[in-house]
Design an enzyme around this catalytic site. Structure first.
Site, PDB file in Angstrom:
ATOM      1  N   GLY A   1      -1.449   8.745  10.534  1.00  0.00           N
ATOM      2  CA  GLY A   1      -0.314   9.614  10.851  1.00  0.00           C
ATOM      3  C   GLY A   1       0.915   8.856  11.315  1.00  0.00           C
ATOM      4  NE  ARG A   2      -0.485   3.031  11.885  1.00  0.00           N
ATOM      5  CZ  ARG A   2      -0.859   1.780  11.648  1.00  0.00           C
ATOM      6  NH1 ARG A   2      -0.513   0.825  12.485  1.00  0.00           N
ATOM      7  NH2 ARG A   2      -1.570   1.481  10.584  1.00  0.00           N
TER       8      ARG A   2
ATOM      9  N   GLY B   1      -5.845   5.504   2.868  1.00  0.00           N
ATOM     10  CA  GLY B   1      -5.646   6.957   2.930  1.00  0.00           C
ATOM     11  C   GLY B   1      -5.177   7.417   1.574  1.00  0.00           C
ATOM     12  CG  HIS B   2      -6.806   6.483  -1.687  1.00  0.00           C
ATOM     13  ND1 HIS B   2      -7.833   5.788  -2.248  1.00  0.00           N
ATOM     14  CD2 HIS B   2      -5.875   5.555  -1.368  1.00  0.00           C
ATOM     15  CE1 HIS B   2      -7.543   4.492  -2.271  1.00  0.00           C
ATOM     16  NE2 HIS B   2      -6.366   4.336  -1.733  1.00  0.00           N
ATOM     17  CB  THR B   3      -2.501  11.918  -0.326  1.00  0.00           C
ATOM     18  OG1 THR B   3      -2.584  11.320   0.960  1.00  0.00           O
ATOM     19  CG2 THR B   3      -2.155  13.397  -0.194  1.00  0.00           C
TER      20      THR B   3
ATOM     21  NE  ARG C   1     -22.712 -18.644   7.199  1.00  0.00           N
ATOM     22  CZ  ARG C   1     -22.640 -19.965   7.266  1.00  0.00           C
ATOM     23  NH1 ARG C   1     -23.006 -20.687   6.225  1.00  0.00           N
ATOM     24  NH2 ARG C   1     -22.231 -20.563   8.349  1.00  0.00           N
TER      25      ARG C   1
ATOM     26  NE  ARG D   1       2.602   5.609   4.655  1.00  0.00           N
ATOM     27  CZ  ARG D   1       2.227   6.541   3.775  1.00  0.00           C
ATOM     28  NH1 ARG D   1       3.093   7.059   2.930  1.00  0.00           N
ATOM     29  NH2 ARG D   1       0.976   6.953   3.730  1.00  0.00           N
TER      30      ARG D   1
ATOM     31  N   GLY E   1       0.836  -1.199   0.000  1.00  0.00           N
ATOM     32  CA  GLY E   1       0.000   0.000   0.000  1.00  0.00           C
ATOM     33  C   GLY E   1       0.870   1.248   0.000  1.00  0.00           C
ATOM     34  CG  ASP E   2       0.788   3.639   2.471  1.00  0.00           C
ATOM     35  OD1 ASP E   2      -0.373   4.088   2.420  1.00  0.00           O
ATOM     36  OD2 ASP E   2       1.229   2.999   3.428  1.00  0.00           O
TER      37      ASP E   2
ATOM     38  CB  THR F   1      -5.635   6.215   7.476  1.00  0.00           C
ATOM     39  OG1 THR F   1      -5.983   6.133   6.096  1.00  0.00           O
ATOM     40  CG2 THR F   1      -6.837   5.857   8.325  1.00  0.00           C
TER      41      THR F   1
ATOM     42  CD  GLN G   1      -6.418  -1.331   2.174  1.00  0.00           C
ATOM     43  OE1 GLN G   1      -7.238  -1.994   1.558  1.00  0.00           O
ATOM     44  NE2 GLN G   1      -6.738  -0.196   2.725  1.00  0.00           N
TER      45      GLN G   1
ATOM     46  CE  LYS H   1      -3.461   1.537  -3.651  1.00  0.00           C
ATOM     47  NZ  LYS H   1      -2.367   1.506  -2.654  1.00  0.00           N
TER      48      LYS H   1
HETATM   49  P1  IMP Z   1      -6.662  -2.852   8.706  1.00  0.00           P
HETATM   50  O1  IMP Z   1      -6.861  -2.885   7.244  1.00  0.00           O
HETATM   51  O2  IMP Z   1      -6.988  -1.535   9.335  1.00  0.00           O
HETATM   52  O3  IMP Z   1      -7.335  -4.000   9.393  1.00  0.00           O
HETATM   53  O4  IMP Z   1      -5.081  -3.054   8.974  1.00  0.00           O
HETATM   54  C1  IMP Z   1      -4.400  -4.268   8.648  1.00  0.00           C
HETATM   55  C2  IMP Z   1      -2.999  -3.977   8.167  1.00  0.00           C
HETATM   56  O5  IMP Z   1      -3.063  -3.319   6.901  1.00  0.00           O
HETATM   57  C3  IMP Z   1      -2.192  -3.049   9.090  1.00  0.00           C
HETATM   58  O6  IMP Z   1      -0.830  -3.438   9.015  1.00  0.00           O
HETATM   59  C4  IMP Z   1      -2.364  -1.687   8.449  1.00  0.00           C
HETATM   60  O7  IMP Z   1      -1.278  -0.829   8.757  1.00  0.00           O
HETATM   61  C5  IMP Z   1      -2.367  -2.072   6.968  1.00  0.00           C
HETATM   62  N1  IMP Z   1      -3.082  -1.119   6.128  1.00  0.00           N
HETATM   63  C6  IMP Z   1      -4.432  -0.984   5.985  1.00  0.00           C
HETATM   64  N2  IMP Z   1      -4.728  -0.011   5.115  1.00  0.00           N
HETATM   65  C7  IMP Z   1      -3.555   0.466   4.668  1.00  0.00           C
HETATM   66  C8  IMP Z   1      -3.215   1.467   3.712  1.00  0.00           C
HETATM   67  O8  IMP Z   1      -4.066   2.128   3.094  1.00  0.00           O
HETATM   68  N3  IMP Z   1      -1.877   1.661   3.519  1.00  0.00           N
HETATM   69  C9  IMP Z   1      -0.919   0.949   4.165  1.00  0.00           C
HETATM   70  N4  IMP Z   1      -1.201  -0.007   5.046  1.00  0.00           N
HETATM   71  C10 IMP Z   1      -2.500  -0.239   5.311  1.00  0.00           C
END
Ligand code: IMP
Length: 380
Positions: free
Chosen positions: A267-268, A41-43, A138, A270, A13-14, A265, A188, A17
């Site tokens: 702010g962590r 998180g789409h920027t 279900r 990476r 992800g990131d 999404t 993702q 895209k």
């Molecule tokens: P969840 O999708 O929130 O359940 O997170 C599961 C895993 O996917 C975690 O490691 C998140 O950090 C990662 N993750 C979910 N969405 C994104 C994204 O848009 N970009 C990067 N990592 C993501």
């Protein structure tokens, strides 16, 4: 040859895209999201203004393109309403161009609460796991079953409808979709896919091409050119294997700061690493990626050398095996700007590696810098 296009994350992800989707969208009638929810998180940047969205597809609303949120998604109505209100400020009437499949799963506050309480892998706490968990047990609620009634969720959905959003199933829309140009926007990346990612350190949706099929577009799968997006390096947020993570703190920080590698999404910060070609080849073959666009090469400007992982000590059998992967690296000369021969050598190296090591014979079709739209290079 292909009428339609899918933009798939070919890493964790990131990969930028959203920016590519936004740029391409004017050439399409519809942009369709098929996976995930507000965890994405789409920027994008438009006329110098930064927009971050999580649920709405990355459409360039200046054109006539419409958006469809498919049943593969898990949608939080509260987040959606906020995004619609924001979008309406700059694009009045835009909600009327947004369609949702009523079979999409609804994310409730209780899902987000459960996510927070049970989070063991560094999820985004957006309720994604618990919402999909109920769907596959279900027991979950879709929009169709929440529209009527007087619960807070029903009221939110009524507000969404009042704004002009239309609920139409993919089956009702198929005649329209078969006569339109479609751009599918992934969320993702393949390495976070529920089936093919680094399980259990994954999200809960099908982030690959097959997620488009299971959202109701199987009759169109053979019309889709699949473009994988990958950065010239790698990042990962949340827990899980990361074989090419950079262990030199200075280089790691430098890439993070230059690339603004902080979650859109959450702010962590990476984690940053070198481009991982075996993982990229795996992603290409697991999502039928025909071509790759390499992004953010400018983040590495000025580095004396750049490492690329070309193989692992032991080959992987699936995404889960990344936990055991020990990388072998090639070291390449760094590049100082977009015209540097070393950059072209790097792109050629990646292209040759992909062509020779994927079933898909994937090629690199373009490369682009982080933010400057004009720095987009198409390879013939
Ligand atoms: P969840 O999708 O929130 O359940 O997170 C599961 C895993 O996917 C975690 O490691 C998140 O950090 C990662 N993750 C979910 N969405 C994104 C994204 O848009 N970009 C990067 N990592 C993501």
């Amino acid at each position: 040859m292909f009428k339609n296009t899918a933009i798939v994350g070919a890493q964790f992800g990131d990969e930028s895209k959203a920016r590519i989707t936004h740029d391409l969208s004017k050439n399409y009638d519809w942009v369709i999201r098929w996976a995930g929810g507000a965890n994405a998180g789409h920027t994008i940047y438009r006329k110098g203004k930064k927009y971050v969205h999580h649920l709405l597809p990355s459409v360039n609303w200046d054109y006539n393109t419409k958006a469809f949120l498919s049943l593969g998604m898990a949608i939080d109505p509260e987040e959606l309403l906020n995004e619609l209100i924001e979008a309406e400020k700059d694009f009045p009437g835009v909600s009327k161009r947004i369609y949702i499949d009523p079979a999409a799963v609804v994310v409730f506050p209780s899902h987000k609460e459960k996510d927070r309480l049970t989070n063991s892998i560094g999820t985004t706490n957006k309720g994604i796991g618990p919402a999909y968990q109920e769907k596959y047990a279900r027991a979950g609620f879709d929009f169709a079953s929440c529209i009527y009634g007087s619960s807070p969720t029903s009221n939110l959905i009524k507000n969404i409808i009042d704004m002009g959003v239309q609920f139409k199933s993919v089956y009702e829309m198929l005649p329209v979709f078969h006569n339109s140009k479609l751009l599918f926007e992934g969320a993702q990346g393949v390495l976070l896919d529920i089936n093919h990612g680094t399980f259990p350190y994954v999200t809960c949706s099908d982030t690959t091409l097959s997620g488009i099929g299971s959202s109701g577009f199987s009759s169109l799968l053979n019309t889709i050119n699949v473009i994988g997006i990958a950065k010239a390096y790698l990042t990962r947020v949340g827990s899980g294997p990361f074989p090419t993570a950079i262990d030199d703190e200075n280089i790691e920080n430098d890439i993070r700061l230059k690339g603004n590698e902080f979650g859109a999404t959450t702010g962590r910060a990476r984690g940053t690493g070198w481009l991982d070609l075996p993982a990229l080849c795996y992603a290409c073959d697991m999502s039928a990626i025909n071509e790759v666009i390499l992004t953010k090469f400018d983040v590495l400007f000025g580095m004396e050398s750049v490492k690329v992982c070309t193989s692992y000590k032991m080959p992987i059998r699936n995404g889960k095996d990344l936990i055991y992967a020990v990388p072998n690296y090639a070291e390449m000369q760094g590049w100082k700007d977009s015209n540097d021969q070393n950059l072209f050598d790097f792109i050629l190296f990646v292209n040759n590696h992909l062509m020779n090591n994927t079933i898909m014979k994937t090629k690199v079709s373009a490369f682009t810098s982080g933010l400057k739209d004009e720095d987009f290079h198409i390879i013939d």
